[in-house]
Write a protein that holds these residues in place. Structure first.
Motif, mmCIF file in Angstrom:
data_model
loop_
_atom_site.group_PDB
_atom_site.id
_atom_site.type_symbol
_atom_site.label_atom_id
_atom_site.label_comp_id
_atom_site.label_asym_id
_atom_site.label_seq_id
_atom_site.Cartn_x
_atom_site.Cartn_y
_atom_site.Cartn_z
ATOM 1 N N LYS A 182 15.703 17.128 44.120
ATOM 2 C CA LYS A 182 16.631 17.141 42.992
ATOM 3 C C LYS A 182 15.878 17.092 41.667
ATOM 4 O O LYS A 182 16.264 17.736 40.691
ATOM 5 C CB LYS A 182 17.553 15.920 43.102
ATOM 6 N N GLY A 203 12.569 20.340 42.423
ATOM 7 C CA GLY A 203 12.764 21.583 43.153
ATOM 8 C C GLY A 203 12.053 21.511 44.495
ATOM 9 O O GLY A 203 11.126 20.708 44.687
ATOM 10 N N ARG A 235 13.303 22.466 37.899
ATOM 11 C CA ARG A 235 14.446 21.582 37.665
ATOM 12 C C ARG A 235 14.245 20.835 36.347
ATOM 13 O O ARG A 235 13.123 20.481 35.983
ATOM 14 C CB ARG A 235 14.576 20.555 38.789
ATOM 15 N N TYR A 236 15.357 20.589 35.635
ATOM 16 C CA TYR A 236 15.323 19.853 34.379
ATOM 17 C C TYR A 236 16.289 18.669 34.467
ATOM 18 O O TYR A 236 17.206 18.662 35.293
ATOM 19 C CB TYR A 236 15.752 20.745 33.212
ATOM 20 N N ASN A 237 16.086 17.668 33.596
ATOM 21 C CA ASN A 237 17.033 16.553 33.544
ATOM 22 C C ASN A 237 17.361 16.229 32.084
ATOM 23 O O ASN A 237 16.981 16.958 31.167
ATOM 24 C CB ASN A 237 16.495 15.327 34.296
#
Length: 288
Positions: free
Chosen positions: A45, A48, A83-85
């Motif tokens: 999550k 990736g 993936r970014y947050n």
């Protein structure tokens, strides 16, 4: 791992952290068999499935993790990531509004993008009403974007920043949930809401119903504003009879008063007037 600024945690601690800064290197140790699957899921999550890592001294991809006890992930400092947050979102906005950033983003003010906040909120609500889960994801992001942009405008103006926004939000949530963070008890949703309203009234120094009603935003949709006002008036103990008001309004051909009365009746029946009217209009259009 020779990188500086390394987050070092156990498997148990890693799973309890709600947000991990992936721009820093990560070392997870002491992952037991019960935690391994959850650790892998969280890493996928965050980074990736195909990001290269070191697991028990061997290079492999996140998706190939099995029951390794120690995992190391290099810092992901590039803007091109799998993936970014939320932390990445803040960094992207700061990059866009940097001295050599996007001219349009840098030129915006609180007032110039005010309407964007309204539009994005409506689009998010539309996605909810249509149960369009895929579109919800995008529209919720757009609402978040408006908060980030407005906070960044404030940061550059020396007013406040996004950390201040989060600080105030958390203080409000903690202060108003006295039945979670305080000594009050709430056995059901109605009791919880009553305690929330009580804490809010104390915090906002509401002395009268009128002072509460004066705080309702002028920009609220009229049906929503009407129902909120009615509920507060009724809750204060004031005598209300929307059916009689409706009859009087119709006799006097006071259409605005009739709408107010109908909204009040719908509020008593637990019907959201804004949603119901939109649904009715959709039905009319579809049946043409």
């Amino acid at each position: 791992m020779n990188e500086k600024n390394v987050i070092k945690v156990t498997g148990e601690t890693f799973l309890s952290i709600p947000l991990v800064d992936t721009s820093l290197a990560l070392e997870i140790a002491e992952i037991n068999a019960k935690e391994s699957c959850a650790v892998k899921t969280k890493l996928v999550k965050l980074y990736g499935a195909d990001v290269e890592i070191i697991a028990d001294g061997k290079e492999k991809r996140v998706c190939d993790l099995a029951d390794e006890k120690n995992v190391c992930v290099s810092a992901q400092r590039d803007f091109k990531k799998a993936r970014y947050n939320a932390l990445d979102a803040m960094r992207v906005i700061e990059r866009l509004t940097h001295d050599d950033g996007c001219p349009w983003d840098r030129a915006q003010t609180h007032e110039s993008i005010r309407v964007n906040m309204i539009e994005e909120a409506y689009e998010a609500v539309d996605a909810i009403d249509k149960r369009d889960v895929e579109n919800m994801r995008e529209e919720f992001g757009d609402v978040f974007l408006q908060s980030l942009l407005q906070s960044d405008i404030a940061r550059r103006a020396g007013e406040f920043d996004f950390c201040d926004v989060c600080d105030e939000l958390c203080k409000k949530l903690i202060g108003r949930h006295t039945f979670i963070f305080g000594d009050d008890d709430a056995g059901n949703a109605d009791e919880a809401l009553a305690l929330w309203e009580k804490a809010k009234a104390t915090e906002k120094h509401y002395d009268t119903v009128k002072s509460q009603l004066q705080k309702l935003p002028d920009e609220f949709p009229s049906l929503l504003r009407c129902q909120k006002a009615y509920k507060k008036i009724k809750k204060s103990g004031a005598r209300v009879d929307p059916y009689a008001d409706l009859q009087t309004a119709l006799e006097n051909k006071n259409h605005a008063a009739a709408i107010v009365a109908l909204c009040s009746i719908m509020a008593d029946e637990g019907v959201d007037a804004e949603v119901a009217l939109n649904a009715e209009v959709r039905g009319i259009i579809e049946n043409l």
